[in-house]
Each structure stands twice: as C-alpha cells, then as structure tokens.
Design an enzyme around this catalytic site. Structure first.
Site, PDB file in Angstrom:
ATOM      1  N   THR A   1       3.296  -5.317  11.343  1.00 50.68           N
ATOM      2  CA  THR A   1       3.557  -5.549   9.926  1.00 50.68           C
ATOM      3  C   THR A   1       2.673  -4.636   9.092  1.00 50.68           C
ATOM      4  O   THR A   1       1.486  -4.468   9.380  1.00 50.68           O
ATOM      5  CB  THR A   1       3.282  -7.016   9.538  1.00 50.68           C
ATOM      6  OG1 THR A   1       4.226  -7.853  10.222  1.00 50.68           O
ATOM      7  CG2 THR A   1       3.435  -7.236   8.044  1.00 50.68           C
TER       8      THR A   1
ATOM      9  N   PHE B   1       0.900  -4.036   5.619  1.00 46.06           N
ATOM     10  CA  PHE B   1       0.401  -4.741   4.445  1.00 46.06           C
ATOM     11  C   PHE B   1      -0.010  -3.714   3.388  1.00 46.06           C
ATOM     12  O   PHE B   1      -0.515  -2.643   3.724  1.00 46.06           O
ATOM     13  CB  PHE B   1      -0.810  -5.601   4.803  1.00 46.06           C
ATOM     14  CG  PHE B   1      -0.477  -6.779   5.681  1.00 46.06           C
ATOM     15  CD1 PHE B   1      -0.268  -8.042   5.131  1.00 46.06           C
ATOM     16  CD2 PHE B   1      -0.377  -6.635   7.058  1.00 46.06           C
ATOM     17  CE1 PHE B   1       0.038  -9.127   5.945  1.00 46.06           C
ATOM     18  CE2 PHE B   1      -0.074  -7.712   7.877  1.00 46.06           C
ATOM     19  CZ  PHE B   1       0.141  -8.961   7.314  1.00 46.06           C
TER      20      PHE B   1
END
Length: 376
Positions: A281, A283
């Site tokens: 992921t 960020f």
C-alpha cells in the site's frame, strides 16, 4: 497498373513539403509569441481557434477529409501553443507560484495524525516515514485526519491512497479535492496480511472474519476456500483485530498485519493469505502548508476537461512536449455534475524545473480548475 514505388515517392515528396511548411508556420508562431509577450495577450484563444478549425474543415471535399483536416490542425495549433508557452517562460514571463521550496521536512517533534488504531498499516507507515521522535494520535476517519490538519491540531497526516492489488482508495482522491492540503511525501508499506484469532482457536472454530474491505479483497482467493465464513467489513484492519481481542469470541477472526496480532495479543492462525505476494500500500504524507522539498521528484495534479474530442489527449500532450514522464492517471466523478470527471495525474519532476512550469502553464490555460496537489 498502379506503380506502388511511384506512389510512395510521391508521398515522400508531399511529406517533405509538409515538414517545410510546418517549420515555416512554427516560425511565424514564434513571432506571434513575441507579440503576445509585448502586449500581454493570452496564448490560448479558444473561440479564434474554433473559427479557424471550422473554416479549414469547410475547405475539404468530403466528410472524412473534413474530420481529418480538423484533427490535423487541432494538433498543429496545440503544438504551436506549447512553443509559445516555452517562449514566454524563456523571456521571464513566469506565473507566480503559491509553493515555497524548502531544504527538507521538519520531522523531528512533529505531530502526526493517522486513521485507525495502533497496529494499523498506517501506523507502520507513519513510523517508517517519520521515525520514533514524533507525537501522534489517531482518528476514526480519513476526513477526521484532514480536519485535524486544517484545525492545526496536527502538522501532518498519513493516508492510504493506493494498493497494488485493490487499486486506488477513492475517498482519498475526493478528500484531496475537498481540502486545500498538500502532499509532501509518500511511503510504501508491504501488506502481509495474516488471519488471527484468540489463542487456542483453530480454523474449524471460525464463523466470522472482520477486516477492511480492501484487505478482504486482497485475500479473496484464501477466503473463497472458506465460503462458510461470514465476511464483515470493518473500518480498519487493526480495528478489526482489536474487536476480536476485546470481544473474546473464539468464532471470530480478523485479517490484519502480524504487528496487529502481536499488539492485541492474538494468535496467527494462517500466514500468506494474500493473493499477491508483492501486495503493498502506498501512503501519502499530507500537510496544510504549500511547500515542496528541493529534491522532490514527483508531482500530483488534478484538472477538469470539457466533453470535447481530443481534450484528454491535448491535456496529456503538455507532458509529452515538455519531456515529462507521466506515471499515473485516474479519474473521479465531479459532484453535482453528472458524467463529468476530474483527472488526477502523477508525473516526474520538480516545481522549480522550467519544463514543469511550461506544462503547468499550458494546463492552467487550457484545462479547468487545475490543482497542484504536491511535489514530493
């Protein structure tokens, strides 16, 4: 019988003449740019160009050629404008920027907000990016995190914007439009999900699994093998782990990080349950100040386009003609304007680069509501 080689030679001769005429036209366009520099006239005159396209299309002898002529000259005019933008830049006609260049982010003793609870991937991203010497607190929603920055309760927020398996986090793109905050950094965290439950629980005891919708999606192949389990969406992976730990129900399990299992005293029941072994992921680090670091190398912008043929290509060509590498494009619907979209584009560069200034100048003139969301 038709002579193919002769036809090719004829085309080559015509193409050579076209190149010569194109360069003659571009020379005149440079003179036009000089006139606009002296008089302050804008480069882009949409009504004038549309009149010109209609007139040129009318000179063609059939509908196919009319469309072709208009498409050809639409691109020639677009190229001419890009050259004029470059000349304005070279002659010191820069547009004032709201962004301030800095040497580096002030990370030490910063106050950082993240969504969820300790043990969440956002918590891990925060500490990976900022280190341990920070103050931090959590909120329930991503919007709460943006509000915390706006109210000056935090210096930075950490928000997930994209997963390599599940794709973009749409709400974050909408929040970037809603708030005038700036992206100043990014952090990629591997998402190595595990299934966890109370100590002593086995897979045969499980009836319900809790996790964030994207984590459930990222583990769909594993979950398809256990179709008797009820999948329950939760607002955060670590919050799902906390729920299982708090309620102490052996029929409940959560999908989250190994760190979350350790933090909440849960047992890892199954490892490697994610479908993509490279699952990560991305960020973003957001702040309220319009700043960018001297060594920043990625820019995020957004803008709106009219429903016209070639409008998306023309907008992207500003990156092409300035030698900028576009790395991502997304679109989101515009609220209260059905079937209209805002485009989000990431590309390589620094706001102090002349090529970037040229591209942004062109986009600002020809697109609607251009926003620079950050340089990081």
């Amino acid at each position: 019988m038709l002579d193919l080689q002769k036809m090719r030679n004829d085309i080559d001769e015509i193409d050579t003449r076209i190149v010569k005429l194109f360069e003659e036209r571009m020379k005149i366009c440079e003179n036009v740019a000089q006139f606009k520099i002296e008089t302050g006239k804008p480069v882009f005159d949409k009504s004038r160009e549309q009149e010109k396209l209609d007139s040129l299309g009318g000179k063609a002898h059939n509908d196919f050629n009319r469309c072709g002529v208009q498409e050809l000259f639409q691109q020639i005019m677009s190229i001419s404008r890009k050259r004029q933008y470059q000349l304005l830049q070279e002659n010191g006609m820069e547009e004032k920027s709201d962004f301030v260049k800095i040497d580096g982010l002030k990370k030490q003793n910063a106050t950082v907000v993240f969504q969820g609870v300790e043990g969440a991937y956002s918590f891990a991203a925060m500490h990976t990016f900022f280190g341990a010497e920070i103050k931090s607190f959590s909120v329930d929603t991503w919007k709460d995190a943006m509000e915390a920055i706006r109210m000056e309760k935090a210096d930075f927020a950490v928000l997930p914007i994209e997963n390599s398996t599940a794709g973009i986090v749409q709400d974050i793109y909408d929040l970037l439009t809603e708030y005038d905050h700036v992206i100043v950094g990014e952090q990629i965290i591997p998402c190595e999900h595990v299934l966890m439950g109370l100590p002593g629980t086995s897979l045969s005891h499980i009836h319900t699994v809790y996790s964030h919708p994207q984590a459930l999606m990222q583990c769909r192949e594993f979950l398809e093998k256990h179709r008797d389990w009820q999948q329950m969406e939760w607002n955060n992976t670590a919050a799902a782990a906390k729920k299982v730990a708090d309620e102490k129900n052996p029929a409940q399990a959560a999908i989250a990080s190994r760190y979350a299992a350790e933090h909440f005293g849960l047992a890892v029941l199954e490892e490697g349950i994610y479908s993509n072994v490279n699952n990560s992921t991305r960020f973003i680090i957001v702040t309220r100040e319009k700043i960018f670091c001297r060594d920043a190398c990625k820019i995020s912008v957004s803008y709106e386009l009219p429903h016209e043929s070639g409008s998306l290509y023309n907008s992207l060509s500003h990156f092409i003609y300035n030698g900028l590498n576009m790395t991502k494009i997304e679109s989101r619907p515009i609220m209260e304007r059905n079937w209209e979209y805002r485009f989000f584009v990431d590309f390589e560069g620094n706001l102090s680069d002349s090529a970037v200034k040229n591209a942004l100048r062109g986009l600002k003139s020809e697109a609607r509501n251009l926003r620079v969301h950050g340089n990081y």
